[in-house]
Design a protein around this motif. Sequence first.
Motif, mmCIF file in Angstrom:
data_model
loop_
_atom_site.group_PDB
_atom_site.id
_atom_site.type_symbol
_atom_site.label_atom_id
_atom_site.label_comp_id
_atom_site.label_asym_id
_atom_site.label_seq_id
_atom_site.Cartn_x
_atom_site.Cartn_y
_atom_site.Cartn_z
ATOM 1 N N THR A 19 0.826 -1.215 0.000
ATOM 2 C CA THR A 19 0.000 0.000 0.000
ATOM 3 C C THR A 19 0.855 1.258 0.000
ATOM 4 N N LEU A 22 1.394 2.748 -3.370
ATOM 5 C CA LEU A 22 0.293 3.453 -4.031
ATOM 6 C C LEU A 22 0.535 4.959 -4.092
ATOM 7 N N SER A 26 0.220 7.674 -7.596
ATOM 8 C CA SER A 26 -0.986 8.496 -7.443
ATOM 9 C C SER A 26 -0.623 9.973 -7.311
ATOM 10 N N CYS A 45 -8.964 9.318 -3.496
ATOM 11 C CA CYS A 45 -9.223 7.907 -3.790
ATOM 12 C C CYS A 45 -8.043 7.039 -3.353
ATOM 13 N N SER A 46 -6.845 7.471 -3.658
ATOM 14 C CA SER A 46 -5.646 6.719 -3.273
ATOM 15 C C SER A 46 -5.530 6.603 -1.758
ATOM 16 N N TRP A 49 -8.132 4.089 -0.501
ATOM 17 C CA TRP A 49 -7.729 2.714 -0.764
ATOM 18 C C TRP A 49 -6.639 2.273 0.207
ATOM 19 N N LYS A 50 -5.683 3.134 0.469
ATOM 20 C CA LYS A 50 -4.606 2.796 1.396
ATOM 21 C C LYS A 50 -5.169 2.519 2.783
ATOM 22 N N LEU A 52 -8.231 1.594 3.551
ATOM 23 C CA LEU A 52 -9.009 0.359 3.484
ATOM 24 C C LEU A 52 -8.099 -0.870 3.504
ATOM 25 N N LEU A 53 -7.055 -0.863 2.689
ATOM 26 C CA LEU A 53 -6.157 -2.013 2.614
ATOM 27 C C LEU A 53 -5.339 -2.189 3.889
#
Length: 109
Positions: A19, A22, A26, A45-46, A49-50, A52-53
């Motif tokens: 992650t 990312l 980005s 968004c990036s 996602w980070k 979340l992951l």
Amino acid sequence: MTAAGNNALTVAGKIPDETAKLAEPSSAAAGSLAGWQSGAALTGCSSAWKTLLDGLATDLKTAGGNLITCAQGYQNADHLPAPTTARTVSDPFGTKVVGVTGGHLTKDA
């Protein structure tokens, strides 16, 4: 279960490193979109996602640890000595089932 727990821990350990990767592409893409709303959206968004992951990594770590603990509990229980005598419980009511022999209904019932 132990293998599944170890696999979960292995994957959980790899997620943060992945992650982290990312951010650079980005940021570069968002930087090339300076002044555009899509640049800020890409950064958001990036980041989402980070987050979340990274949360998934935490959940996998917890689940993996729980699987290993559970497997150890089963292994410990399997190594307990077997009971030496069978315990029977008598029926304090003297129950009798009429018309049943050996667990099956008789022809007369």
